[in-house]
Scaffold this active site. Structure first.
Site, PDB file in Angstrom:
ATOM      1  N   GLU A  74       0.418  -0.959  -0.359  1.00 35.47           N
ATOM      2  CA  GLU A  74      -0.346   0.179   0.215  1.00 35.47           C
ATOM      3  C   GLU A  74       0.806   1.754  -0.282  1.00 35.47           C
ATOM      4  O   GLU A  74       2.510   1.355   0.735  1.00 35.47           O
ATOM      5  CB  GLU A  74      -1.136   0.261   1.031  1.00 35.47           C
ATOM      6  CG  GLU A  74      -1.728  -1.460   1.455  1.00 35.47           C
ATOM      7  CD  GLU A  74      -2.459  -0.818   0.593  1.00 35.47           C
ATOM      8  OE1 GLU A  74      -3.323  -0.438  -0.649  1.00 35.47           O
ATOM      9  OE2 GLU A  74      -3.464  -2.630   0.274  1.00 35.47           O
ATOM     10  N   VAL A 129     -11.358   1.908 -14.777  1.00 35.83           N
ATOM     11  CA  VAL A 129     -12.470   0.793 -13.700  1.00 35.83           C
ATOM     12  C   VAL A 129     -11.455   1.177 -12.117  1.00 35.83           C
ATOM     13  O   VAL A 129     -10.053   1.602 -11.796  1.00 35.83           O
ATOM     14  CB  VAL A 129     -11.057  -0.944 -13.434  1.00 35.83           C
ATOM     15  CG1 VAL A 129     -11.589  -1.773 -13.006  1.00 35.83           C
ATOM     16  CG2 VAL A 129     -11.504  -1.777 -15.368  1.00 35.83           C
ATOM     17  N   ASN A 132     -12.476   1.999  -5.501  1.00 30.45           N
ATOM     18  CA  ASN A 132     -12.519   2.630  -4.262  1.00 30.45           C
ATOM     19  C   ASN A 132     -12.929   4.361  -4.665  1.00 30.45           C
ATOM     20  O   ASN A 132     -11.812   5.127  -5.393  1.00 30.45           O
ATOM     21  CB  ASN A 132     -10.746   2.744  -3.828  1.00 30.45           C
ATOM     22  CG  ASN A 132     -10.788   3.970  -2.612  1.00 30.45           C
ATOM     23  OD1 ASN A 132     -11.896   4.142  -2.021  1.00 30.45           O
ATOM     24  ND2 ASN A 132      -9.608   4.255  -1.966  1.00 30.45           N
ATOM     25  N   ARG A 139      -7.775  11.965  -8.349  1.00 31.67           N
ATOM     26  CA  ARG A 139      -8.171  10.985  -8.852  1.00 31.67           C
ATOM     27  C   ARG A 139      -9.892  11.331 -10.236  1.00 31.67           C
ATOM     28  O   ARG A 139      -9.976  12.131 -11.107  1.00 31.67           O
ATOM     29  CB  ARG A 139      -7.748   9.681  -9.710  1.00 31.67           C
ATOM     30  CG  ARG A 139      -8.364   8.554  -8.514  1.00 31.67           C
ATOM     31  CD  ARG A 139      -7.784   7.727  -8.392  1.00 31.67           C
ATOM     32  NE  ARG A 139      -8.618   6.068  -7.695  1.00 31.67           N
ATOM     33  CZ  ARG A 139      -8.286   5.272  -7.243  1.00 31.67           C
ATOM     34  NH1 ARG A 139      -7.061   4.523  -7.934  1.00 31.67           N
ATOM     35  NH2 ARG A 139      -8.906   4.333  -6.672  1.00 31.67           N
TER      36      ARG A 139
END
Length: 296
Positions: A74, A129, A132, A139
């Protein structure tokens, strides 16, 4: 060498001691059985499974010279309580290229012979795709501006359905794929680029770390970076130009005559298998005083 997985990552179980590359786990024995703790040469801690409380870590003294390996895929934005690991960790294992054990989401390999890449038949313009959906993320904000100037098919939770088995086949029909990362950090370039875009044969349009960071891993003419344009409209105009110009569009595939993208097929198993070689080549035993200083 005995390597103990302190937890299964996110509870996902997989076959141990069955690495895909021949000899990759030679001389190592992987186990998730805590009974091996006192005799294990190394213990791998998946950050998100142990970061909430010290009670999730071993409660008995560490055996002398046992390596504690910090494993995390992450980004720093989604890695809480990094200070929790101060003065505990001996080796790092992550997507960061300066990790002790480098576990990227993908990479390129050289073709043995130069060969033309067959571009999949394109019938659609652009896809994204996303699972979240955070309205405050960079974004999503960028997408909200971009969609005013071009058609983008969005797949994912509460949007267009995309079956996992047919994902690459579906995405291959698009000329462009928006490989937008959920946060922007050094080397944080995920399966969104490697699997969703490159393996599907779509030209990636990336939003993540700066262009020069991407160019450490992929050719400069293999992708389009949002930072190359003064505005989302500028990007949309450029993509529309490429859509109408077959020759210019195909320039984004020239590099494939010499290189081929790889995205790990069995991610967890592949990453843990790298630990065997990494531990055998580990630097002199030392403890990291601060993960925060290094990782953020």
């Amino acid at each position: 060498m005995t390597i103990l997985l302190w937890t299964w990552p996110f509870g996902d179980r997989f076959t141990l001691n069955h690495c895909e590359k021949s000899g990759e786990d030679q001389g190592c024995f992987f186990t998730a059985d805590h009974n091996y703790y006192l005799t294990a040469n190394a213990v791998i801690f998946h950050h998100r499974d142990v970061c909430q409380s010290k009670k999730q870590m071993p409660q008995i003294a560490r055996p002398p010279e046992q390596y504690w390996v910090w494993f995390n895929l992450e980004s720093p934005s989604h890695s809480p309580n990094l200070g929790f690991m101060d003065n505990l960790i001996n080796l790092t294992m992550s997507y960061r290229s300066d990790s002790d054990i480098f576990t990227p989401y993908g990479w390129l390999v050289k073709n043995n012979i130069n060969q033309n890449f067959t571009i999949p038949k394109k019938t659609l313009l652009a896809a994204w795709v996303v699972s979240n959906w955070n309205p405050s993320s960079k974004r999503v904000k960028y997408y909200q501006k971009l969609k005013k100037h071009m058609q983008i098919d969005v797949y994912g939770r509460q949007r267009m359905f995309l079956p996992r088995k047919g994902m690459q086949e579906t995405l291959s029909r698009y000329k462009f794929y928006f490989a937008f990362e959920n946060s922007q950090h050094r080397d944080y370039i995920t399966e969104k680029l490697w699997r969703n875009a490159l393996l599907s044969g779509a030209v990636p349009v990336v939003l993540g770390p700066p262009r020069e960071n991407y160019e450490k891993f992929i050719p400069q003419d293999s992708f389009i970076h949002v930072d190359d344009f003064p505005s989302p409209k500028g990007l949309a105009d450029y993509l529309h130009e490429l859509d109408k110009d077959k020759e210019r569009y195909e320039q984004y595939f020239k590099w494939r005559a010499k290189l081929w993208p790889i995205a790990v097929k069995h991610p967890w198993r592949s990453h843990y298998c790298k630990a065997c070689k990494g531990l055998k080549e580990a630097p002199a035993y030392r403890t990291m005083p601060s993960l925060v200083t290094w990782y953020t």
